[in-house]
Design a protein around this motif. Structure first.
Motif, mmCIF file in Angstrom:
data_model
loop_
_atom_site.group_PDB
_atom_site.id
_atom_site.type_symbol
_atom_site.label_atom_id
_atom_site.label_comp_id
_atom_site.label_asym_id
_atom_site.label_seq_id
_atom_site.Cartn_x
_atom_site.Cartn_y
_atom_site.Cartn_z
ATOM 1 N N ASN A 75 -6.932 -5.054 2.267
ATOM 2 C CA ASN A 75 -7.514 -3.730 2.491
ATOM 3 C C ASN A 75 -7.318 -3.285 3.932
ATOM 4 O OD1 ASN A 75 -9.282 -1.443 1.552
ATOM 5 N ND2 ASN A 75 -10.386 -2.174 3.331
ATOM 6 N N ASP A 76 -7.457 -4.202 4.865
ATOM 7 C CA ASP A 76 -7.293 -3.863 6.271
ATOM 8 C C ASP A 76 -5.838 -3.528 6.591
ATOM 9 O OD1 ASP A 76 -8.240 -3.505 8.921
ATOM 10 O OD2 ASP A 76 -7.442 -5.470 9.447
ATOM 11 N N LEU A 132 -13.318 -3.727 -1.781
ATOM 12 C CA LEU A 132 -13.338 -5.016 -2.471
ATOM 13 C C LEU A 132 -12.662 -4.932 -3.829
ATOM 14 C CD1 LEU A 132 -16.968 -6.061 -1.553
ATOM 15 C CD2 LEU A 132 -14.843 -6.591 -0.357
ATOM 16 N N ASP A 133 -11.485 -4.363 -3.857
ATOM 17 C CA ASP A 133 -10.720 -4.214 -5.092
ATOM 18 C C ASP A 133 -9.937 -5.494 -5.350
ATOM 19 O OD1 ASP A 133 -9.353 -3.377 -7.298
ATOM 20 O OD2 ASP A 133 -8.024 -2.011 -6.217
ATOM 21 N N PHE A 134 -10.378 -6.266 -6.331
ATOM 22 C CA PHE A 134 -9.711 -7.522 -6.666
ATOM 23 C C PHE A 134 -8.670 -7.335 -7.766
ATOM 24 C CE2 PHE A 134 -14.046 -8.831 -5.347
ATOM 25 C CZ PHE A 134 -13.682 -9.475 -4.186
ATOM 26 N N ASN A 135 -8.428 -6.121 -8.199
ATOM 27 C CA ASN A 135 -7.530 -5.868 -9.326
ATOM 28 C C ASN A 135 -6.130 -5.455 -8.893
ATOM 29 O OD1 ASN A 135 -9.505 -6.373 -11.298
ATOM 30 N ND2 ASN A 135 -10.382 -4.371 -10.923
ATOM 31 N N VAL A 136 -5.709 -5.906 -7.751
ATOM 32 C CA VAL A 136 -4.356 -5.601 -7.301
ATOM 33 C C VAL A 136 -3.522 -6.862 -7.326
ATOM 34 C CG1 VAL A 136 -5.013 -3.592 -5.924
ATOM 35 C CG2 VAL A 136 -5.034 -5.831 -4.891
ATOM 36 N N CYS A 137 -2.236 -6.704 -7.197
ATOM 37 C CA CYS A 137 -1.311 -7.804 -7.455
ATOM 38 C C CYS A 137 -1.449 -8.988 -6.505
ATOM 39 C CB CYS A 137 0.121 -7.289 -7.430
ATOM 40 S SG CYS A 137 0.583 -6.588 -5.838
ATOM 41 N N TYR A 138 -2.030 -8.843 -5.335
ATOM 42 C CA TYR A 138 -2.098 -9.970 -4.404
ATOM 43 C C TYR A 138 -3.064 -11.049 -4.863
ATOM 44 C CZ TYR A 138 -6.444 -7.936 -2.819
ATOM 45 O OH TYR A 138 -7.696 -7.431 -2.775
ATOM 46 N N THR A 197 -3.659 4.808 12.405
ATOM 47 C CA THR A 197 -4.162 6.108 12.857
ATOM 48 C C THR A 197 -4.896 6.872 11.754
ATOM 49 O OG1 THR A 197 -2.052 7.175 12.381
ATOM 50 C CG2 THR A 197 -2.374 6.325 14.623
ATOM 51 N N SER A 198 -4.910 6.316 10.547
ATOM 52 C CA SER A 198 -5.590 6.982 9.428
ATOM 53 C C SER A 198 -7.072 6.655 9.425
ATOM 54 C CB SER A 198 -4.995 6.523 8.098
ATOM 55 O OG SER A 198 -3.630 6.844 8.029
ATOM 56 N N ASP A 199 -7.876 7.619 9.046
ATOM 57 C CA ASP A 199 -9.294 7.360 8.863
ATOM 58 C C ASP A 199 -9.489 6.533 7.591
ATOM 59 O OD1 ASP A 199 -9.877 8.812 11.113
ATOM 60 O OD2 ASP A 199 -10.415 10.638 10.026
ATOM 61 N N ILE A 200 -10.472 5.658 7.620
ATOM 62 C CA ILE A 200 -10.762 4.794 6.478
ATOM 63 C C ILE A 200 -12.119 5.191 5.910
ATOM 64 C CG2 ILE A 200 -11.220 2.421 5.750
ATOM 65 C CD1 ILE A 200 -9.445 1.545 8.132
ATOM 66 N N VAL A 201 -12.152 5.495 4.631
ATOM 67 C CA VAL A 201 -13.411 5.814 3.955
ATOM 68 C C VAL A 201 -13.966 4.506 3.396
ATOM 69 C CG1 VAL A 201 -14.517 7.111 2.108
ATOM 70 C CG2 VAL A 201 -12.623 8.129 3.381
ATOM 71 N N PHE A 202 -15.150 4.130 3.867
ATOM 72 C CA PHE A 202 -15.772 2.876 3.450
ATOM 73 C C PHE A 202 -16.494 3.073 2.131
ATOM 74 C CE2 PHE A 202 -18.990 -0.330 3.113
ATOM 75 C CZ PHE A 202 -18.357 -1.469 3.568
ATOM 76 N N GLU A 203 -15.935 2.485 1.079
ATOM 77 C CA GLU A 203 -16.554 2.466 -0.242
ATOM 78 C C GLU A 203 -16.426 1.047 -0.753
ATOM 79 O OE1 GLU A 203 -14.166 5.413 -2.189
ATOM 80 O OE2 GLU A 203 -15.543 7.025 -1.677
ATOM 81 N N TRP A 204 -17.524 0.444 -1.156
ATOM 82 C CA TRP A 204 -17.522 -0.961 -1.543
ATOM 83 C C TRP A 204 -16.469 -1.274 -2.596
ATOM 84 C CZ3 TRP A 204 -19.589 -4.665 1.192
ATOM 85 C CH2 TRP A 204 -20.679 -4.411 2.007
ATOM 86 N N ASP A 205 -16.400 -0.485 -3.652
ATOM 87 C CA ASP A 205 -15.461 -0.780 -4.736
ATOM 88 C C ASP A 205 -14.008 -0.643 -4.299
ATOM 89 O OD1 ASP A 205 -17.491 -1.380 -6.501
ATOM 90 O OD2 ASP A 205 -17.658 0.676 -7.231
ATOM 91 N N ARG A 206 -13.739 0.223 -3.363
ATOM 92 C CA ARG A 206 -12.376 0.417 -2.872
ATOM 93 C C ARG A 206 -11.976 -0.718 -1.924
ATOM 94 N NH1 ARG A 206 -10.914 3.869 1.391
ATOM 95 N NH2 ARG A 206 -8.671 3.959 1.503
#
Length: 109
Positions: free
Chosen positions: A65-66, A83-89, A72-81
């Protein structure tokens, strides 16, 4: 220039006002969620294996996620976003630990 960390309301987090989430809380929540998923998906694993997998997957999710954000982009803090464990890594991490468990089991026979 660096981006800001924003809340779900799109307003910046402010440490002076106490509007922030501490890193320790993020790591703890990531571990809890990962452990719950590991327990649901693989209830037959012993607790030590579940702990190791949950620890590895949770830290991997936070690192991913980091690193996926441009600095330079703003990061919107949302728990589900965050802590997304459903990606290929997460798949190679789980396969890695499953492979170790299987190899260990075969050596014990």
């Amino acid at each position: 220039k660096y981006g800001l960390v924003l809340g779900s309301d799109r307003k910046k987090f402010s440490t002076r006002e106490g509007k922030m989430v501490e890193l320790g809380d993020v790591v703890e929540e990531a571990y809890k969620r990962a452990h719950l998923i590991v327990h649901e998906k693989s209830p037959s694993l012993d607790e030590e294996e579940k702990r190791k997998i949950a620890e590895t997957v949770s830290i991997s999710a936070l690192k991913y996620n980091d690193l996926k954000e441009y600095r330079t982009s703003d990061i919107v803090f949302e728990w589900d976003r965050i802590l997304d464990f459903n990606v290929c890594y997460t798949i190679p991490v789980f396969c890695y630990w499953s492979g170790i468990r299987q190899e260990y089991s075969l050596q014990r026979l």
